[in-house]
Design a protein around this motif. Structure first.
Motif, PDB file in Angstrom:
ATOM      1  N   THR A  80      -4.252  -5.977   5.022  1.00 32.32           N
ATOM      2  CA  THR A  80      -3.707  -4.727   4.501  1.00 32.32           C
ATOM      3  C   THR A  80      -2.495  -5.002   3.605  1.00 32.32           C
TER       4      THR A  80
ATOM      5  N   VAL B 256      -7.099   0.408   5.563  1.00 26.38           N
ATOM      6  CA  VAL B 256      -7.985  -0.302   6.479  1.00 26.38           C
ATOM      7  C   VAL B 256      -7.825   0.320   7.870  1.00 26.38           C
TER       8      VAL B 256
ATOM      9  N   GLU C 299     -16.974  -1.195   0.121  1.00 31.53           N
ATOM     10  CA  GLU C 299     -16.254  -2.281  -0.549  1.00 31.53           C
ATOM     11  C   GLU C 299     -17.208  -3.183  -1.344  1.00 31.53           C
TER      12      GLU C 299
ATOM     13  N   SER D  81     -10.908   0.023  -0.964  1.00 29.46           N
ATOM     14  CA  SER D  81      -9.483   0.008  -0.638  1.00 29.46           C
ATOM     15  C   SER D  81      -8.641  -0.151  -1.881  1.00 29.46           C
TER      16      SER D  81
END
Lengths: 328, 512
Positions: free
Chosen positions: B182, B297, B430, B462
């Protein structure tokens, strides 16, 4: 024009994989040829006689039939330790229903095959729906089924079978090929077809290769598991029937450690213990190699005690070769 | 066309000179130079397959070089194994870490060089103490007694870095260290990198993320097709120039976008729940639309996708496909409804790495292609070559093992598998993670083609710039709930991040 290095990389990797694949798939052929050559040199008179060669194939047949079933299970990522016990139980049951003048010829045949398949199915239920590790399920089943064989036969061999029953394994096709060998060939052909030419076979590889991606791709993993253990059980039932016919009796202690010979044939043949890869012809060679070694050492008058040591060493050597091939 | 403008060259710690490598007579690396100074972060960039990995494998002693030499602090070294390289002070932090999961952190740090008591037994107390001391000194928020299994990817990386430090590494190689962690964890990682710099360690940093590179790299070396395309001070380069150098062509638009007028609603989700991971989610999706799902995440985005696809059994809510209520209990049900899910974990759930390209591509379409259950080799071959061509999958042949392909090509194989299944609703989780610039663009173009063909697409990402570039509408999730919806005309990074940070009751940090 210069080739893109990415493509070059891919081509190069494919090449090195091809050569390692060649070693993996055919390395065992060299071992096999080497063993054959050595035996022919050591015992030119006895070993290479056509009658003896047929004998070797006969000796390979029962293990070969078991190994074909084991191959499905191992490719799917499992293991089946119960096949030796199934051989004993189905042999005892078949012989019990094959006394002259009692039941029609087909009754012992159907019972042996059906019982084998049923036990395999139960293994499959335990693995697929009970989520118990295959080693544990089939280890337990191995013990249970051995016990059942002893119970059904009251602990002693069942003798006195019909001539027709004896002919199941003993008869010849075209006067030269024993039926026993025909079963092995048919089972091999059917297994090869199932594994390479059907959607089912593709799924067996997919489940063994990566269960999660198989499930995510819509494959019913549990059903595949159920099927491979059922196939293994069915073939163990066939092996039990054939062995009972060959020995003209049902013996509750028959088939001891047959599961290990079957696993050995599959592994020697280059099937990965972790599942997802392996070829049917490797397994055939594995089964033949084990029979050749046994037969050759018999001819050379090597005691059976030494034979065990040699067989074990060859299994380890074969797997070593297999792993060497896999390392790039 | 080697440019050697270079930055300030202080004391050199590592030099790779004239490295060439050929496999089976075909050059993969040609005359590569790489010079890393003490305390420098040196970015190594290039598309997948450009030769970065091969170069690093040579450095670590996994492959021998055909020509060229490696100098460590001016002395010529030859490494025959990563272990040997490590003993000399060259450590690698891998893209995918393989720690021994059941070991404790300190056992892992001291693996292979245990501190022993007088009696030759492992001195557990001393090792745990020493490990704790290192962690405190380096400000690493990890418990030395924890099991590796219980740590996240980011924490594992930190442990590896500590390990490298404790081995007094002179050079640390980091291969895509931020691909699975992250933003907050990235900050901690960067602090550690700064610390390594301060200690005079040379860091070779491989990443596809431009922003990162420009933030931390001192110099950038670019490889393309196994050739050295130049080394420059990061300050002398910008995004466009760097990309141009990497791919050797202009990338006119980073996010090519097809605008399609959305059609009827094909998917309608109301109040969908899966345990505590997916809570009361509503969404609707139209034909020809790309719906982005953003979030941090652990926000429950992947779980939402997997619940829709029948991997998790929903614990509440309803799903309508083409206006009809449906019950999706397993992936097979979803596939039958013409849905596809490209998961984020390519190796874990996307591919059978033991299979060939062909076996992977047809895996989800076997029933459709071969309704009688019998494979047809020539039909399969045709179908597979067509889809490989369409997706520009670069592989030696359809029968090549899929694990011989680069990351981007593996991702294309996963896409090919799902497109072959003929889906109307496509969920991509993703889809560009760990994929190089060129392959990314191919994937974006593909999304455009899909919506033009009337498919409905959901993309989970993300990377906020990416999702803003490709989506028509963005749903933002946090802690399992949808916390906001933004239409394309209102796209704004701050606003999306604001929704993504909306936790109730304290919220959770990035887990799962």
């Amino acid at each position: 024009m210069r080739r893109n290095s990415r493509e070059v990389g891919a081509v190069e990797q494919a090449k090195s994989l091809q050569s390692s694949r060649f070693m993996r798939e055919f390395g065992i052929l060299f071992v096999f040829a080497g063993v054959l050559g050595a035996l022919m040199l050591l015992s030119p008179g006895a070993f290479a006689r056509p009658a003896n060669l047929m004998n070797i194939i006969k000796q390979a047949s029962v293990n070969g039939i078991l190994a074909m079933g084991m191959m499905f299970v191992i490719i799917s990522g499992g293991i089946d330790l119960s096949v030796g016990s199934i051989v004993a139980l189905t042999g005892v049951v078949a012989a019990s229903f094959a006394h002259p003048g009692e039941y029609p010829f087909l009754v012992p045949v159907v019972l042996a095959l059906g019982l084998g398949a049923l036990i395999g199915l139960l293994n499959g239920v335990g693995v697929a729906y009970g989520n118990i590790p295959p080693f544990i399920v089939t280890l337990g089943m191995m013990t249970i089924v051995r016990g059942l064989a002893l119970i059904v036969s009251k602990g002693s061999p069942v003798f006195g079978v019909t001539a027709a029953f004896e002919n199941i394994a003993g008869a010849f096709v075209l006067e030269v090929v024993p039926l026993l060998v025909v079963y092995f060939l048919v089972v091999t052909g059917a297994s090869a077809f199932l594994l390479n030419k059907t959607v089912f076979g593709r799924r067996v590889y997919a489940v063994g290769g990566n269960e999660v991606s198989a499930r995510f791709s819509g494959i019913d993993v549990q059903r595949i598991r159920l099927a491979v253990y059922t196939i293994s059980g069915l073939l163990a039932g066939l092996a039990g029937l054939v062995l009972a016919s060959r020995t003209v009796s049902g013996n509750p202690t028959a088939g001891q450690s047959y599961e290990l010979d079957a696993i050995a044939a599959v592994i020697i043949g280059g099937v990965s213990m972790s599942g997802g890869s392996g070829k049917w012809y490797g397994t055939v060679i594995g089964a033949l190699l084990i029979a050749v070694i046994g037969n050759g050492l018999d001819i050379l008058n090597v005691s059976s005690h030494y034979q065990l040591v040699i067989k074990g060493a060859i299994i380890i050597f074969a797997v070593l070769l297999d792993m060497k091939g896999k390392r790039k | 066309m080697i440019e050697e403008r270079g930055g300030p060259v202080s004391e050199t710690v590592l030099e790779m000179k004239g490295i060439s490598k050929a496999f089976s007579g075909v050059g993969v690396l040609e005359e590569i130079h790489l010079q890393v100074a003490k305390g420098e972060v040196h970015a190594l960039m290039g598309e997948n397959g450009a030769g970065k990995s091969t170069l690093m494998k040579i450095l670590l002693g996994i492959h021998p070089a055909d020509r060229g030499e490696i100098l460590l602090e001016g002395r010529r070294i030859v490494n025959r194994s990563p272990r040997e390289a490590m003993d000399k002070g060259i450590a690698m932090i891998h893209q995918e870490l393989h720690p021994v999961l059941d070991m404790t952190v300190w056992e892992n740090v001291f693996l292979g060089r245990e501190i022993r008591t007088r009696f030759g037994l492992a001195d557990k107390k001393a090792m745990a103490r020493e490990c704790g001391r290192l962690f405190t000194q380096l400000d690493v928020p990890v418990d030395p007694g924890a099991r590796m299994r219980d740590l996240g990817v980011a924490q594992c990386q930190l442990v590896e870095i500590v390990k490298a430090v404790s081995l007094s590494a002179k050079v640390v190689v980091m291969d895509e260290p931020t691909s699975a962690i992250t933003d907050r964890e990235v900050e901690i990682l960067f602090q550690q990198i700064a610390r390594l710099k301060a200690q005079g360690v040379g860091v070779i940093y491989i990443s596809h993320k431009m922003e990162e590179i420009f933030r931390i790299a001192d110099r950038i070396t670019v490889l393309r097709d196994g050739r050295h395309m130049g080394t420059d001070s990061a300050a002398d380069l910008d995004n466009d120039r760097l990309i141009r150098r990497m791919v050797g062509r202009e990338i006119r638009e980073v996010f090519p976008k097809e605008t399609v007028v959305p059609g009827e609603v094909v998917l309608e989700v109301r109040g969908l729940c899966w345990g505590r991971k997916v809570r009361d989610v509503d969404l609707s999706l139209r034909k020809g639309e790309i719906l982005g799902i953003a979030g941090l995440v652990g926000a429950g985005r992947s779980e939402l996708a997997q619940t829709l696809f029948g991997i998790h059994k929903p614990t509440g809510g309803s799903v309508h496909v083409h206006g009809k209520p449906v019950r999706i209990q397993r992936p097979g049900d979803a596939i039958a409804l013409k849905m596809a899910l490209v998961t984020e974990d390519r190796k874990g759930s996307g591919l059978n790495l033991k299979g060939t390209v062909q076996e992977n591509i047809t895996l989800a379409s076997l029933d459709r292609l071969f309704p009688r259950g019998i494979l047809d080799g020539s039909r399969e071959g045709d179908v597979v070559s067509k889809s490989m061509e369409k997706l520009k999958v670069k592989a030696a042949s359809p029968k090549a093992p899929v694990d011989s392909l680069s990351g981007g090509n593996q991702q294309k194989v996963v896409l090919a598998k799902w497109l072959l299944a003929g889906p109307e609703i496509i969920v991509l989780d993703e889809p560009t993670r760990g994929v190089d610039v060129g392959a990314k663009r191919d994937i974006y173009l593909l999304l455009g083609e899909l919506v033009k063909a009337g498919k409905a697409v959901i993309v989970i990402s993300s990377e906020i710039p990416e999702i803003m570039g490709i989506a028509d509408r963005i749903l933002v999730m946090a802690a399992g709930r949808v916390t906001g919806e933004v239409a394309r005309k209102d796209f704004n990074q701050e606003r999306i991040l604001g929704y993504a940070a909306q936790f109730e009751g304290g919220g959770s940090s990035g887990t799962g």
